[in-house]
Design an enzyme around this catalytic site. Structure first.
Site, PDB file in Angstrom:
ATOM      1  N   LYS A  42       0.833  -1.214   0.000  1.00 57.69           N
ATOM      2  CA  LYS A  42       0.000   0.000   0.000  1.00 57.69           C
ATOM      3  C   LYS A  42       0.867   1.264   0.000  1.00 57.69           C
ATOM      4  O   LYS A  42       0.727   2.164   0.846  1.00 57.69           O
ATOM      5  CB  LYS A  42      -1.003  -0.024   1.161  1.00 57.69           C
TER       6      LYS A  42
HETATM    7  N1  PMP Z   1      -6.304  -3.771  -3.699  1.00 58.45           N
HETATM    8  C1  PMP Z   1      -5.883  -2.496  -3.755  1.00 58.45           C
HETATM    9  C2  PMP Z   1      -4.838  -2.115  -4.771  1.00 58.45           C
HETATM   10  C3  PMP Z   1      -6.419  -1.523  -2.896  1.00 58.45           C
HETATM   11  O1  PMP Z   1      -6.001  -0.256  -2.951  1.00 58.45           O
HETATM   12  C4  PMP Z   1      -7.421  -1.911  -1.971  1.00 58.45           C
HETATM   13  C5  PMP Z   1      -8.056  -0.877  -1.075  1.00 58.45           C
HETATM   14  N2  PMP Z   1      -7.334  -0.664   0.088  1.00 58.45           N
HETATM   15  C6  PMP Z   1      -7.804  -3.261  -1.914  1.00 58.45           C
HETATM   16  C7  PMP Z   1      -7.222  -4.152  -2.802  1.00 58.45           C
HETATM   17  C8  PMP Z   1      -8.789  -3.745  -0.895  1.00 58.45           C
HETATM   18  O2  PMP Z   1      -8.189  -3.754   0.377  1.00 58.45           O
HETATM   19  P1  PMP Z   1      -9.053  -3.561   1.705  1.00 58.45           P
HETATM   20  O3  PMP Z   1     -10.136  -4.566   1.643  1.00 58.45           O
HETATM   21  O4  PMP Z   1      -8.091  -3.828   2.807  1.00 58.45           O
HETATM   22  O5  PMP Z   1      -9.579  -2.183   1.673  1.00 58.45           O
END
Ligand code: PMP
Length: 313
Positions: free
Chosen positions: A158
């Site tokens: 992230k």
């Molecule tokens: N993939 C990416 C590239 C993202 O940015 C996100 C959003 N955070 C997700 C998947 C989903 O992750 P989460 O369920 O932890 O929000």
């Protein structure tokens, strides 16, 4: 909610409009920051905002900062309390999105990560409704942009800079008339959506891409796997997925903090199933939203309640 929202910036609560980084900030110049996205769901009958899986989000943030060799003086508990305090100060009566970031705050030219990386924690929150119109379902294409590889910029990190990849993929999908896109790995397998994970339904089973296919290991993905098992008695198979499996799926949905559970009804101009929201997708969406809004006792451990204060600060 207040007009000038409160944010946390450089160790203090300040007005969001006053929370500004320098144009020389390393993170601004080189994308060297790690962030999280957290949702808060306002339940009007409880007059409470429920923060969804707050501990897991903070844990992921504190793990990921190692990738960029960032350090932060705040502990897991400190950040938890800062976020609760921030929500309290803003006193929202609607759904919100919270964005904590740990960023390299050095003011120097050159992308190198020095031995000492000055870093700061910032947190803001804003009112936030649906990211997609979840009910009508999405028409997407497979992007010609590939997901960033683990040995280029790790997607599981992230990392702010990696979202230029997301911007290219999502931006081009929209410019071509699609709602969003599915990105593949360099080896041509399904990775995820632009900023969400992906699930296929085939013969009553759920399939999601493996964590080694350059995905962000989503907290919503984990939630879906657990809800499907516990509430619908459906197992999830976690494996590498071929592109053509998309076209032959019975149902497809995206999931993520922003996306929540969003049906995908068409991929590359091919109908998925009968191009209507599928039964399993609809059931998972219903369970998910009830869980987030504090309507199911069973999963209360995933929620941090922040009760509204009557007066506006
Ligand atoms: N993939 C990416 C590239 C993202 O940015 C996100 C959003 N955070 C997700 C998947 C989903 O992750 P989460 O369920 O932890 O929000």
């Amino acid at each position: 909610m207040k007009d000038n929202l409160v944010a946390f910036f450089e160790d203090n609560f300040v007005g969001l409009n006053d929370a500004k980084v320098s144009i020389m900030c390393h993170a601004f110049m080189y994308g060297t920051a790690i962030f999280e996205g957290i949702r808060g769901y306002y339940n009007s009958s409880h007059d409470t905002v429920y923060l969804f899986r707050l501990n897991e989000h903070i844990q992921r943030l504190l793990e990921n900062i190692k990738i960029l060799r960032l350090e932060v003086k705040y502990t897991q508990n400190d950040i938890y309390q800062l976020i609760v305090d921030l929500v309290n100060k803003n006193n929202p009566k609607e759904d919100i999105y919270i964005r904590p970031s740990v960023y390299n705050s050095a003011k120097k030219i050159g992308p190198g990560l020095g031995t000492i990386n000055p870093s700061d924690l910032s947190i803001f929150m804003i009112p936030f409704g649906d990211y997609f119109n979840a009910n009508s379902g999405l028409k997407v294409h497979v992007s010609s942009w590939r997901r960033v590889e683990d040995n280029a910029i790790p997607a599981r990190g992230k990392i702010v800079g990696a979202y230029a990849n997301t911007a290219l993929a999502k931006g081009d999908a929209q410019a071509s008339g699609f709602d969003d896109c599915i990105v593949l790995t360099e080896s041509g397998h399904v990775s995820e959506g632009s900023a969400m994970n992906i699930f296929l339904v085939k013969h009553g089973k759920l399939i999601t891409s493996s964590i080694t296919d350059n995905i962000l290991e989503g907290i919503t993905r984990d939630t879906v796997i657990k809800l499907a098992k516990s509430e619908l008695n459906i197992e999830t198979i976690d494996r590498t997925i071929d592109r053509s499996e998309l076209y032959l799926a019975d149902e497809i949905f995206f999931c993520g903090t922003g996306a929540q559970i969003t049906p995908v009804l068409n991929v590359d101009n091919r109908k998925i199933g009968n191009e209507k929201v599928g039964l399993i997708t609809a059931r998972i969406q219903e369970q998910y939203l009830k869980t987030c809004r504090g309507e199911l006792n069973k999963f209360k451990d995933w929620l941090t309640p922040v009760k509204s204060t009557s007066q506006v600060h």
